[in-house]
Design an enzyme around this catalytic site. Structure first.
Site, PDB file in Angstrom:
ATOM      1  CD  GLN A   1      -1.038   0.683   3.575  1.00 17.50           C
ATOM      2  OE1 GLN A   1      -1.941   1.436   3.274  1.00 17.50           O
ATOM      3  NE2 GLN A   1      -0.655   0.478   4.820  1.00 17.50           N
ATOM      4  CE  LYS A   2       2.668   3.065   5.498  1.00 20.76           C
ATOM      5  NZ  LYS A   2       3.351   3.030   6.770  1.00 20.76           N
ATOM      6  CG  ASN A   3       4.277   1.185  -4.858  1.00 20.71           C
ATOM      7  OD1 ASN A   3       3.797   1.731  -5.834  1.00 20.71           O
ATOM      8  ND2 ASN A   3       5.353   0.445  -4.897  1.00 20.71           N
TER       9      ASN A   3
ATOM     10  CG  ASP B   1       6.409   1.174   8.522  1.00 20.69           C
ATOM     11  OD1 ASP B   1       7.347   0.441   8.316  1.00 20.69           O
ATOM     12  OD2 ASP B   1       5.588   1.491   7.655  1.00 20.69           O
TER      13      ASP B   1
END
Ligand code: ZN
Lengths: 316, 502
Positions: free
Chosen positions: A102-104, B38
């Site tokens: 998802q962090k793309n 994160d």
């Protein structure tokens, strides 16, 4: 020998191996055989501008090994359009891939491209909300959500309520505040007024006020109020009562929020002879309540002499 | 986490396993696309400590502590309501506080006479050099960002005063297959040209002295394809348009003295644009949000990395005191920038209500020279806490143990990205930058944008060193506030392309 070189369906392709540039390349990545081979076939098909089902599979394979590979994503998008590949199928495939990566950057741009072409937003809002379960502040997901709203005119399809839901979960989620601002004010260019309209302004001030009551030291609703002041040009004095509730300097424990004290300084400075009091509020910030920003508060004090308050001197 | 508090000295890290290396690699981004470090992943679900769990540790030597690290300050505000955001914040504060107050020490680092760790130069050098060696297979996830590795390592080594000209030949060979025949650099051989990769290759080549490897004419043509009719730039053909593109493109144009006129075949010409700077300032201005900060694209959330891209881009197209107030509400921006210096940690967060992260020491820390110049504030006045940032970087962002390198925060592992940007932030906090307001914004003969070449810098005074509790050996050389390379590299590059033309 590998997956592609042994496959008769690829027998007509002469792979283009990686050119490392020289005998001692810097930070050379020791590619796995699978990745190295797949890339050499990708270079070959790109060189001949091939768009075909097998190329689609090749990009799938590469994205699986390296989802941050923007070239593969961009080439895949071209391939999808050239082949008139069913866009619904592509979205279904993307849903799985997105949950894994998802962090793309690329994945969201690709999604955007596909949904745009498809011209249908059904299912997107739900999908986005699912992504927020993983990270409620993901920058790409929020910007995709904004794009959906604009592209499909979803301004009044429960979007305001959506921001309320997100802020109910975490009132400190600044991304949700930003989205709310967008939903309220994002159509000014089309003549739909946001906080410049008095009724809407009152509603939004009330919304911020309630959020502040839950957690006074939360920067987000205070910035939101500042934004309303700058955008609408409303007099700061009308916020005085709210501000004093959290920055009552006359009582020992009267300051519940440094942000309130910050705003109080501007409220006071706007008053006829409030410069001295404003200066005292800034002194309190600098010496007691927020000393890490001492230099900034001192600078703000310096601006008081100039006649206009710092944060509201220019209308946005 | 409770264990960490009990131990006064942190354990040495064991050697990286492959799995850890992969996670390191996965953290790496181009310019940070978001501060996706994160923040929430490792929040203890059952964490029930007091709002500032390190408080009891402060009893002994708080006489010497700056006011924001004194218990009476950070105990002032704590809202009862607990949310994901506040839980993550509480945990980070608890990790940092013992290191900031000297209650806990980083193993393997030398401490200065004030009880602050020295800058671990030799180890950071070794750490960066290690990144230039062959990387194992899991690093394939940065295969499209490899130019960044060249910049983070060679750039970082130059910040640490290493002779990086020794890499010139190898770097020129390595980037040759990355440069496309149609201009610009991709992330690797056979990858499309991309503005991030192009920017990173150019900076690395500039540091090593190998810029003759750049096909300037090709680059100019390709940049013309990136320019959009609304004034901004896309990162690659068909890719997203955001403010990183604007900064990266203008850096290439100014440093390499490329013609300002758009190439004849640039699509933006059809919309009536003639030069690379047409509508650019206005587009950057549209990225300022209601918070006062700058977003990656209009209407998105204000973000520290994009604030730097905006200010640096505007400082290339004209002098900062002219272009920044022209396109941005400076006071609103200043208030926002000031607000994301976190307390009590002292470093910067990328957005409101996010966590401190050392890479923003550059992205936000380097904004100050630009905004102070925009306001024409001299070196006698500061708008931010240099001391806070310096302390965070030396006490919390340096990796303990033998391997060196710098990291986002104590719970994170070091990487080349955070090492370079921590060093740049440290330099921004330690040096004073002056802008020559009478310097030329454009070369009279060839039209080159020269506004970004009017900077000079001065190191800290003895009194400042004492106030910040550091020694001379902890000071990083001045880094150019717009181009993020040592000042002499920028001067050399300016001279190299004085002639212009294609
Ligand atoms: Zn970071």
């Amino acid at each position: 020998m590998g997956k592609y070189s042994e496959d008769p369906a690829w027998a007509d392709i002469v792979p283009l191996p990686t050119d490392e540039g020289g005998p001692n390349p810097l930070a050379a990545i020791a590619y796995s055989d699978e990745y190295g081979e797949a890339m050499s076939y990708l270079r070959a098909v790109m060189a001949s501008n091939e768009f075909s089902p097998r190329v689609l599979e090749l990009t799938d394979d590469l994205i699986d090994m390296n989802p941050a590979h923007y070239t593969v994503w961009l080439y895949r998008a071209q391939c999808i359009f050239e082949l008139k590949y069913p866009l619904e199928d592509e979205l279904a495939w993307l849903n799985e891939t997105a949950l894994a990566h998802q962090k793309n950057y690329q994945i969201w741009h690709h999604r955007n491209t596909i949904v745009d072409k498809l011209g249908k937003w059904q299912g997107e809002a739900e999908f986005v909300e699912q992504m927020f379960e993983l990270d409620a502040k993901n920058y790409h997901v929020w910007s995709h959500r904004q794009w959906l709203v604009k592209r499909f005119g979803l301004w009044e399809e429960g979007e305001l309520e959506f921001t309320e839901r997100m802020l109910e979960k975490d009132v400190r989620n600044n991304s949700a505040w930003n989205h709310r601002w967008y939903i309220v004010n994002g159509r000014e260019a089309e003549g739909v007024r946001g906080v410049t309209h008095e009724g809407i302004r009152m509603r939004e001030i009330e919304f911020a006020r309630k959020a502040i009551a839950k957690a006074p030291q939360n920067a987000s609703p205070w910035s939101y109020l500042r934004g309303i002041v700058r955008k609408s040009g409303m007099p700061l004095a009308s916020l005085k009562e709210l501000v004093l509730q959290y920055a009552d300097t006359s009582k020992p424990d009267g300051v519940k929020s440094s942000h309130a004290l910050d705003l109080l300084a501007d409220v006071l400075a706007e008053g006829a002879d409030g410069k001295q009091q404003a200066s005292e509020a800034l002194d309190l910030l600098s010496t007691k309540y927020d000393p890490i920003r001492k230099n900034y508060w001192e600078y703000r004090k310096g601006l008081l002499g100039g006649g206009s308050s710092a944060s509201t001197a220019t209308a946005a | 986490m409770a264990q960490q508090q009990e131990t006064l000295r942190r354990e040495d890290e064991t050697e990286d396993t492959l799995d850890e290396a992969l996670r390191d690699g996965a953290r790496i981004e181009e310019l940070p696309s978001d501060d996706s470090d994160d923040d929430f992943e490792d929040v203890d679900e059952d964490f029930t400590g007091p709002p500032f769990p390190g408080k009891h540790l402060l009893k002994q030597n708080d006489l010497d502590l700056p006011p924001w690290l004194k218990p009476e300050t950070f105990a002032l505000f704590h809202d009862d309501l607990t949310t994901t955001t506040s839980e993550a914040q509480v945990k980070v504060t608890a990790d940092c506080l013992p290191l900031l107050t000297g209650k806990e020490r980083l193993n393997g680092l030398r401490y200065n006479k004030y009880g602050i760790p020295h800058l671990n130069r030799e180890k950071h050098v070794a750490f960066l050099k290690d990144w230039l060696e062959p990387l194992p297979a899991p690093y394939v996830v940065i295969d499209a960002s490899r130019p960044w590795v060249f910049y983070w390592t060679i750039g970082g080594l130059s910040f640490l005063e290493q002779d990086v000209s020794v890499y010139k030949q190898r770097l020129m060979e390595t980037v040759r297959p990355l440069q496309n025949p149609y201009g610009g650099f991709g992330g690797g051989h056979g990858q499309y040209s991309h503005l991030a990769g192009t920017y990173a290759c150019i900076l690395a080549l500039a540091a090593a002295g190998g810029l003759e490897a750049v096909d300037r004419k090709g680059l100019w043509h390709w940049l013309g394809q990136m320019k959009q009719s609304d004034g901004g730039f896309t990162m690659s053909k068909g890719a997203e348009e955001d403010i990183r593109g604007a900064y990266c493109a203008m850096t290439a144009i100014s440093l390499l003295n490329l013609p300002l006129d758009l190439p004849p075949d640039a699509p933006a010409r059809k919309a009536g644009l003639n030069t690379f700077t047409d509508r650019l300032g206005e587009w950057v201005g549209r990225c300022q949000t209601y918070e006062g900060g700058i977003a990656g694209a209009p209407t998105n959330e204000a973000h520290g990395a994009y604030a730097f891209c905006a200010l640096a881009c505007l400082s290339i197209i004209d002098a900062p005191h002219i272009s920044i107030p022209k396109y941005l509400d400076v006071q609103a921006l200043l208030s926002w920038l000031s607000g994301i210096q976190t307390t009590p940690e002292g470093g910067f967060a990328g957005r409101a209500n996010k966590l401190v992260d050392a890479c923003y020491s550059h992205w936000v820390g380097s904004c100050w020279a630009l905004i102070q110049a925009a306001l024409r504030i001299g070196k006698t006045q500061d708008l931010w806490s240099r001391e806070g940032l310096i302390r965070y970087l030396l006490c919390c962002a340096q990796q303990q143990g033998k391997k060196g390198g710098m990291r986002d925060k104590p719970s994170a592992r070091p990487d080349a990205y955070h090492t370079l940007y921590s060093l740049s932030g440290l330099s921004a906090a330690q040096n004073h930058y002056s802008y020559d307001y009478h310097g030329p914004s454009q070369d009279g003969e060839n039209g080159r944008l020269t506004a970004a070449f009017n900077w000079s810098a001065e190191g800290p005074s003895e009194a400042e060193l004492a106030a910040w509790k550091i020694e001379q050996e902890d000071v990083v050389i001045p880094i150019h506030p717009v181009f993020v390379l040592p000042l002499d590299v920028i001067e050399r590059t300016k001279q190299q392309f004085q002639k212009g033309g294609l």
